[in-house]
Design an enzyme around this catalytic site. Structure first.
Site, PDB file in Angstrom:
ATOM      1  N   GLY A  12     -40.479  -4.090 -25.505  1.00 35.99           N
ATOM      2  CA  GLY A  12     -40.269  -2.650 -25.435  1.00 35.99           C
ATOM      3  C   GLY A  12     -39.624  -2.258 -24.116  1.00 35.99           C
ATOM      4  N   ASP A  13     -39.223  -0.991 -24.045  1.00 35.99           N
ATOM      5  CA  ASP A  13     -38.617  -0.434 -22.818  1.00 35.99           C
ATOM      6  C   ASP A  13     -37.337  -1.149 -22.420  1.00 35.99           C
ATOM      7  OD1 ASP A  13     -40.904   1.211 -22.633  1.00 35.99           O
ATOM      8  OD2 ASP A  13     -41.990  -0.401 -21.628  1.00 35.99           O
ATOM      9  N   GLY A  15     -34.362  -0.112 -22.968  1.00 35.41           N
ATOM     10  CA  GLY A  15     -33.246   0.821 -22.777  1.00 35.41           C
ATOM     11  C   GLY A  15     -32.583   1.176 -24.098  1.00 35.41           C
ATOM     12  N   ASN A  38     -46.065   6.693 -29.131  1.00 41.40           N
ATOM     13  CA  ASN A  38     -46.263   5.649 -28.123  1.00 41.40           C
ATOM     14  C   ASN A  38     -44.920   5.263 -27.496  1.00 41.40           C
ATOM     15  OD1 ASN A  38     -45.522   4.604 -30.619  1.00 41.40           O
ATOM     16  ND2 ASN A  38     -46.773   2.766 -30.476  1.00 41.40           N
ATOM     17  N   ALA A  39     -43.833   5.531 -28.216  1.00 36.67           N
ATOM     18  CA  ALA A  39     -42.493   5.203 -27.707  1.00 36.67           C
ATOM     19  C   ALA A  39     -42.035   6.260 -26.705  1.00 36.67           C
ATOM     20  CB  ALA A  39     -41.508   5.149 -28.867  1.00 36.67           C
ATOM     21  N   GLY A  40     -41.140   5.875 -25.832  1.00 34.14           N
ATOM     22  CA  GLY A  40     -40.531   6.836 -24.919  1.00 34.14           C
ATOM     23  C   GLY A  40     -39.091   6.432 -24.706  1.00 34.14           C
ATOM     24  N   HIS A  41     -38.181   7.109 -25.393  1.00 30.25           N
ATOM     25  CA  HIS A  41     -36.764   6.745 -25.292  1.00 30.25           C
ATOM     26  C   HIS A  41     -36.066   7.689 -24.320  1.00 30.25           C
ATOM     27  CE1 HIS A  41     -36.980   4.531 -29.408  1.00 30.25           C
ATOM     28  NE2 HIS A  41     -37.535   3.873 -28.420  1.00 30.25           N
ATOM     29  N   THR A  42     -35.608   7.118 -23.219  1.00 31.28           N
ATOM     30  CA  THR A  42     -34.995   7.937 -22.169  1.00 31.28           C
ATOM     31  C   THR A  42     -33.490   7.985 -22.357  1.00 31.28           C
ATOM     32  OG1 THR A  42     -36.744   7.178 -20.701  1.00 31.28           O
ATOM     33  CG2 THR A  42     -34.843   8.212 -19.654  1.00 31.28           C
ATOM     34  N   THR A 301     -43.782   6.880 -21.284  1.00 30.35           N
ATOM     35  CA  THR A 301     -44.819   7.604 -22.032  1.00 30.35           C
ATOM     36  C   THR A 301     -46.077   7.784 -21.200  1.00 30.35           C
ATOM     37  OG1 THR A 301     -43.952   6.799 -24.117  1.00 30.35           O
ATOM     38  CG2 THR A 301     -46.230   7.541 -24.145  1.00 30.35           C
TER      39      THR A 301
END
Ligand code: IMP
Length: 436
Positions: A12-13, A15, A38-42, A301
């Site tokens: 995960g993470d 990019g 739970n995901a965090g897409h920047t 997140t």
């Protein structure tokens, strides 16, 4: 390709947010099919940073349709907060560009409570979840006791099903964990209201997607988390509760598996992991800390510091093979500019034996990575836009990654902005013919 899945090839993470945002330019539909908040897409657009947890990254492109499939664990509070937050910043969001499957399972307040209690119960053996209620929601789905988005909109179904579910959960919360029960009336009222606000977005996402694809639309599937967190193929039990890669698409979006044409894996030029669990190339010393500092490796997140280490070619090769990758995109190459020497794990040593294939039934904490070293390039690469503008040592490093993972690297990312990429074609021509 008319249908492409972008998935994480590490923990995960990687990019993915930025890459999906770029690829959304050519897509008609952008679809989330698993995971949840739970995901965090920047995504950074013109210096402005957006962190998306549930809404597909296509929302930042006017005219794109964003779909949340049945396989997503849907937290209505998080979704509506995201809708409000985007609107406040001038992003258009309504039922015309965001739609949600009536069959997606709902994360209730009690799921978050249970997530945290389960972690507390596990103590030293905890997973280090994001605390977003993901595991308990998917567990209810599998137990056939979950409620779905469609249930929120139907008073006749909502009240009795929530009552039955909560009676069972409260027995567990009070008797096993000795904590106060969740209040049925409070949750009912809250989720009834949330259901009303969700209603304009709800529909049959699978049917819409199949129709759109049949009519010639370009569909982009946005994976969350990464292959090594996949519930079946990751570092179980230190995983999330869904199928994070291409295998999740058919079940989680209602899109036929044999219609998926492209599969693009995303991996950082090094490696990170949040939460507990095996991470063979983790560096506990100064180099790991330097990667964290240079890469600003803190969770989108939860804000937790990410564990950091070197590129693990064994794990990435496994992830690409497993998901039938047609290409790999390597991100955060610029972060490595700060290092004099770089390392890549090319194999593992397990009980004295050298292994080059990812071992599925081994305690990964017991293995020792085998590294090769590469000289750093010692100069800023964030301004490069073509392969030729990269220092020779950076080129050599990338070529070596491609050789080791056995899949063509189709793009490099060298900074957070949309345009900070280097598209590539056939670094190693033989690989370009086949894929993983
Ligand atoms: P859960 O998905 O919240 O149940 O967490 C299970 C594991 O997956 C934990 O190790 C989390 O840190 C990890 N995880 C979940 N979502 C993400 C993500 O989006 N990026 C990285 N790790 C994640």
């Amino acid at each position: 390709m008319p249908s492409t899945c972008v998935f994480g090839a590490q923990w995960g993470d990687e990019g993915k947010g930025k890459i999906i945002d770029r690829m959304a330019t050519d897509a008609d539909q952008v679809v989330r099919y698993q995971g949840g908040a739970n995901a965090g897409h920047t995504v950074v657009v013109a210096g402005e940073k957006f962190v998306l947890h549930l809404i597909p990254s296509g929302i930042l492109h006017p005219g794109k349709v964003n779909l949340i499939g049945n396989g997503v664990a849907l937290d209505p509070v998080a979704l509506l907060a995201e809708v409000d937050g985007l609107r406040e910043r001038g992003v258009h969001v309504d039922g015309s560009n965001l739609r949600l499957s009536a069959s997606a399972h709902v994360i209730f307040d009690h799921h978050r409570v249970m997530d945290n209690l389960a972690e507390r119960w596990k103590g030293e053996g905890r997973i280090g979840t994001t605390g977003r209620g993901i595991g308990p929601c998917y567990a209810d789905k599998a137990s056939r006791t979950g409620l779905r988005v469609g249930d929120l909109l139907d008073e006749e179904r909502l009240a009795p099903r929530l009552k039955a579910a909560l009676a069972e959960k409260n027995a567990w919360i009070t008797e096993v964990h000795d904590e106060p029960p969740c209040d049925y009336e409070v949750e009912l009222q809250r989720f009834r209201e949330l259901g009303k606000r969700l209603a304009p977005f709800v529909g049959d996402v699978g049917a819409e997607l199949r129709d759109a694809y049949a009519a010639g639309s370009m569909v982009l599937f946005e994976g969350a988390q990464g292959a090594m967190l996949d519930i079946d193929h990751g570092t179980y039990p230190f995983v999330t509760s869904s199928n994070t890669g291409t295998a999740g698409v058919a079940a989680g979006a209602g899109f036929p598996a044999n219609k998926l044409e492209g599969a693009i894996g995303i991996a950082k030029a090094y490696c990170t992991r949040v939460g507990e669990g095996p991470f063979p190339t983790e560096d506990h010393g100064d180099e790991g800390q330097k990667i964290r500092d240079e890469g600003n490796e803190y969770g989108a997140t939860t804000g937790r510091p990410r564990r950091c280490g070197w590129f693990d070619a064994v794990a990435v090769r496994y992830a690409l093979e497993l998901n039938g990758a047609t290409g790999l995109i390597v991100t955060n190459l610029d972060v490595l500019s700060a290092f004099d020497t770089l390392r890549i794990a090319t194999g593992y040593r397990i009980a004295g034996e050298v292994v080059e294939r990812y071992p599925v039934d081994v305690d990964l904490d017991e293995l020792e990575p085998i590294y090769e070293s590469h000289p750093g390039w010692g100069e800023d690469v964030t301004g490069a836009r073509t392969w030729d503008e990269l220092p020779a040592r950076a080129q050599a490093y990338v070529k070596r990654l491609e050789e080791l993972v056995g899949t063509p690297i189709v793009m490099l990312s060298i900074g957070p902005e949309r345009d900070q990429v280097i598209p590539l074609a056939a670094l190693i021509p033989e690989l370009a013919k086949g894929g993983a």
